[in-house]
Motif scaffolding. Structure first.
Motif, PDB file in Angstrom:
ATOM      1  N   ARG A  91       0.830  -1.202   0.000  1.00  0.00           N
ATOM      2  CA  ARG A  91       0.000   0.000   0.000  1.00  0.00           C
ATOM      3  C   ARG A  91       0.867   1.256   0.000  1.00  0.00           C
ATOM      4  NH1 ARG A  91      -5.390   2.050   3.173  1.00  0.00           N
ATOM      5  NH2 ARG A  91      -4.693   4.198   3.425  1.00  0.00           N
ATOM      6  N   ASP A  92       1.960   1.250   0.769  1.00  0.00           N
ATOM      7  CA  ASP A  92       2.878   2.403   0.759  1.00  0.00           C
ATOM      8  C   ASP A  92       3.283   2.763  -0.667  1.00  0.00           C
ATOM      9  OD1 ASP A  92       2.858   2.328   3.537  1.00  0.00           O
ATOM     10  OD2 ASP A  92       4.845   1.429   3.718  1.00  0.00           O
ATOM     11  N   LYS A  93       3.606   1.741  -1.455  1.00  0.00           N
ATOM     12  CA  LYS A  93       4.141   1.958  -2.800  1.00  0.00           C
ATOM     13  C   LYS A  93       3.081   2.450  -3.785  1.00  0.00           C
ATOM     14  CE  LYS A  93       8.193   0.747  -1.452  1.00  0.00           C
ATOM     15  NZ  LYS A  93       9.179   1.831  -1.168  1.00  0.00           N
ATOM     16  N   ILE A  94       1.814   2.268  -3.438  1.00  0.00           N
ATOM     17  CA  ILE A  94       0.745   2.820  -4.270  1.00  0.00           C
ATOM     18  C   ILE A  94       0.308   4.179  -3.731  1.00  0.00           C
ATOM     19  CG2 ILE A  94      -1.619   2.515  -5.108  1.00  0.00           C
ATOM     20  CD1 ILE A  94       0.327   0.565  -6.353  1.00  0.00           C
ATOM     21  N   ALA A  95       0.049   4.253  -2.437  1.00  0.00           N
ATOM     22  CA  ALA A  95      -0.544   5.452  -1.845  1.00  0.00           C
ATOM     23  C   ALA A  95       0.328   6.689  -1.964  1.00  0.00           C
ATOM     24  CB  ALA A  95      -0.873   5.196  -0.376  1.00  0.00           C
ATOM     25  N   LEU A  96       1.609   6.561  -1.655  1.00  0.00           N
ATOM     26  CA  LEU A  96       2.453   7.759  -1.596  1.00  0.00           C
ATOM     27  C   LEU A  96       2.617   8.425  -2.961  1.00  0.00           C
ATOM     28  CD1 LEU A  96       5.112   6.571   1.019  1.00  0.00           C
ATOM     29  CD2 LEU A  96       2.947   7.764   1.395  1.00  0.00           C
ATOM     30  N   PRO A  97       2.990   7.679  -4.018  1.00  0.00           N
ATOM     31  CA  PRO A  97       3.076   8.343  -5.323  1.00  0.00           C
ATOM     32  C   PRO A  97       1.714   8.766  -5.875  1.00  0.00           C
ATOM     33  CG  PRO A  97       3.537   5.990  -5.535  1.00  0.00           C
ATOM     34  CD  PRO A  97       3.499   6.295  -4.075  1.00  0.00           C
ATOM     35  N   LEU A  98       0.652   8.031  -5.511  1.00  0.00           N
ATOM     36  CA  LEU A  98      -0.687   8.420  -5.963  1.00  0.00           C
ATOM     37  C   LEU A  98      -1.075   9.770  -5.380  1.00  0.00           C
ATOM     38  CD1 LEU A  98      -3.301   7.683  -7.477  1.00  0.00           C
ATOM     39  CD2 LEU A  98      -4.081   6.573  -5.360  1.00  0.00           C
ATOM     40  N   ILE A  99      -0.823   9.964  -4.105  1.00  0.00           N
ATOM     41  CA  ILE A  99      -1.108  11.254  -3.467  1.00  0.00           C
ATOM     42  C   ILE A  99      -0.311  12.370  -4.137  1.00  0.00           C
ATOM     43  CG2 ILE A  99      -0.791  12.573  -1.327  1.00  0.00           C
ATOM     44  CD1 ILE A  99      -1.372   9.877   0.156  1.00  0.00           C
ATOM     45  N   GLN A 100       0.948  12.119  -4.378  1.00  0.00           N
ATOM     46  CA  GLN A 100       1.802  13.131  -5.021  1.00  0.00           C
ATOM     47  C   GLN A 100       1.280  13.509  -6.403  1.00  0.00           C
ATOM     48  OE1 GLN A 100       5.473  10.976  -4.879  1.00  0.00           O
ATOM     49  NE2 GLN A 100       5.948  11.553  -2.774  1.00  0.00           N
ATOM     50  N   GLU A 101       0.891  12.518  -7.183  1.00  0.00           N
ATOM     51  CA  GLU A 101       0.415  12.779  -8.541  1.00  0.00           C
ATOM     52  C   GLU A 101      -0.927  13.502  -8.531  1.00  0.00           C
ATOM     53  OE1 GLU A 101       1.726  12.417 -11.685  1.00  0.00           O
ATOM     54  OE2 GLU A 101       3.535  12.221 -10.479  1.00  0.00           O
ATOM     55  N   CYS A 102      -1.832  13.109  -7.626  1.00  0.00           N
ATOM     56  CA  CYS A 102      -3.133  13.775  -7.564  1.00  0.00           C
ATOM     57  C   CYS A 102      -2.979  15.239  -7.189  1.00  0.00           C
ATOM     58  CB  CYS A 102      -4.036  13.056  -6.559  1.00  0.00           C
ATOM     59  SG  CYS A 102      -4.769  11.529  -7.167  1.00  0.00           S
ATOM     60  N   ILE A 103      -2.116  15.509  -6.219  1.00  0.00           N
ATOM     61  CA  ILE A 103      -1.893  16.902  -5.829  1.00  0.00           C
ATOM     62  C   ILE A 103      -1.309  17.698  -6.994  1.00  0.00           C
ATOM     63  CG2 ILE A 103      -0.508  18.403  -4.327  1.00  0.00           C
ATOM     64  CD1 ILE A 103      -0.810  16.230  -2.156  1.00  0.00           C
ATOM     65  N   LYS A 104      -0.366  17.111  -7.692  1.00  0.00           N
ATOM     66  CA  LYS A 104       0.262  17.776  -8.831  1.00  0.00           C
ATOM     67  C   LYS A 104      -0.754  18.075  -9.932  1.00  0.00           C
ATOM     68  CE  LYS A 104       3.901  17.018 -12.289  1.00  0.00           C
ATOM     69  NZ  LYS A 104       4.949  16.066 -12.735  1.00  0.00           N
ATOM     70  N   ARG A 105      -1.626  17.117 -10.225  1.00  0.00           N
ATOM     71  CA  ARG A 105      -2.597  17.249 -11.316  1.00  0.00           C
ATOM     72  C   ARG A 105      -3.838  18.047 -10.929  1.00  0.00           C
ATOM     73  NH1 ARG A 105      -2.803  12.716 -15.075  1.00  0.00           N
ATOM     74  NH2 ARG A 105      -5.044  12.513 -14.679  1.00  0.00           N
ATOM     75  N   GLY A 106      -4.093  18.159  -9.618  1.00  0.00           N
ATOM     76  CA  GLY A 106      -5.335  18.768  -9.167  1.00  0.00           C
ATOM     77  C   GLY A 106      -6.490  17.789  -9.157  1.00  0.00           C
TER      78      GLY A 106
END
Length: 254
Positions: A91-106
């Motif tokens: 889950r760490d490996k999915i959640a952390l980059p997913l959060i980063q990408e969502c914030i970046k994209r809006g």
């Protein structure tokens, strides 16, 4: 018109003493669907088979919910100890980059409990493994005994910062919430704004500075009987509205 799709990140547990299963609680699925007008879709925490760019295209928004396992302290540069509890590296490996990408994209994303902690780690912050051991703090952990209703009952207030998105969403500057967590924010991550605190100063609500879209996370569990709680209902409604706008903008209908 097709409903928006909200991806809900799964947790893992052992079944029959040997096989691992990915799961999302029904209360998370129910609140994600009924209160947002979207179709919830479970996302397994399995980085070997889950492709984040594909997720970002399939889903219009994401919920990163709570879970028994904790973010591995390797993710914020701390050596693991017994106090850090059990982990879910997938889950760490999915959640952390997913959060980063969502914030970046809006792209809209909502963090809940562990998800709140993952928000902080994704932005470079750290966690304390046992906030109840800190001077002046209360025990925020789930009561070990009692009914589900007793475990998820309101336990303390959260004071919200003036001008925060939460005051706009809730229409008040103080709310009552439940409490079922052992860990908490130690050092806030870059751009992490602490918008709400418990009476003992524990961070309970955060937003992200200059985020182009909905990017909020709370330390409590709004999914429990969300339709019957004004605070929970308002949070999911605001998230659902953001998801609908994202879907419409992507489709070119707005």
């Amino acid at each position: 018109m097709e409903k928006p799709v909200i991806g809900v990140l799964a947790n893992v547990r052992t079944v029959n003493d040997e096989s691992e299963a990915q799961y999302v609680t029904e209360m998370n699925v129910r609140s994600a669907g009924q209160l947002t007008g979207a179709t919830p879709l479970m996302i397994p925490g399995m980085p070997a088979v889950v492709d984040i760019p594909s997720l970002l295209e399939v889903c219009d928004g994401f919920i990163v919910p709570g879970g028994r396992a904790n973010v591995h302290p390797d993710e914020y540069g701390v050596k693991p100890t017994e106090a850090h509890g059990e982990f879910n590296r997938g889950r760490d490996k999915i959640a952390l980059p997913l959060i980063q990408e969502c914030i970046k994209r809006g792209q809209p994303i909502l963090g809940i409990c562990r998800g709140f902690q993952e928000f902080n780690v994704a932005l470079g912050g750290s966690l304390h493994p046992e906030i109840r051991t800190l001077a002046g703090r209360i025990n925020h952990r789930m009561p070990p005994d009692g009914t589900l209703e007793e475990k998820f009952a309101h336990r303390h207030s959260v004071k919200l910062s003036a001008g925060s998105p939460y005051v706009e969403i809730f229409g008040v500057d103080e709310v009552m919430v439940n409490s079922l967590h052992g860990q908490g924010i130690d050092e806030p991550g870059e751009r992490v704004i602490i918008d709400g605190r418990a009476p003992d100063s524990t961070p309970e609500a955060i937003s992200i500075k200059d985020a182009p879209g909905f990017a909020l996370a709370v330390q409590w569990h709004p999914e429990y009987k969300a339709a019957d709680d004004n605070v929970s209902f308002s949070l999911y409604r605001a998230f659902g509205e953001a998801v609908a706008v994202w879907k419409n903008n992507r489709a070119g209908t707005v």
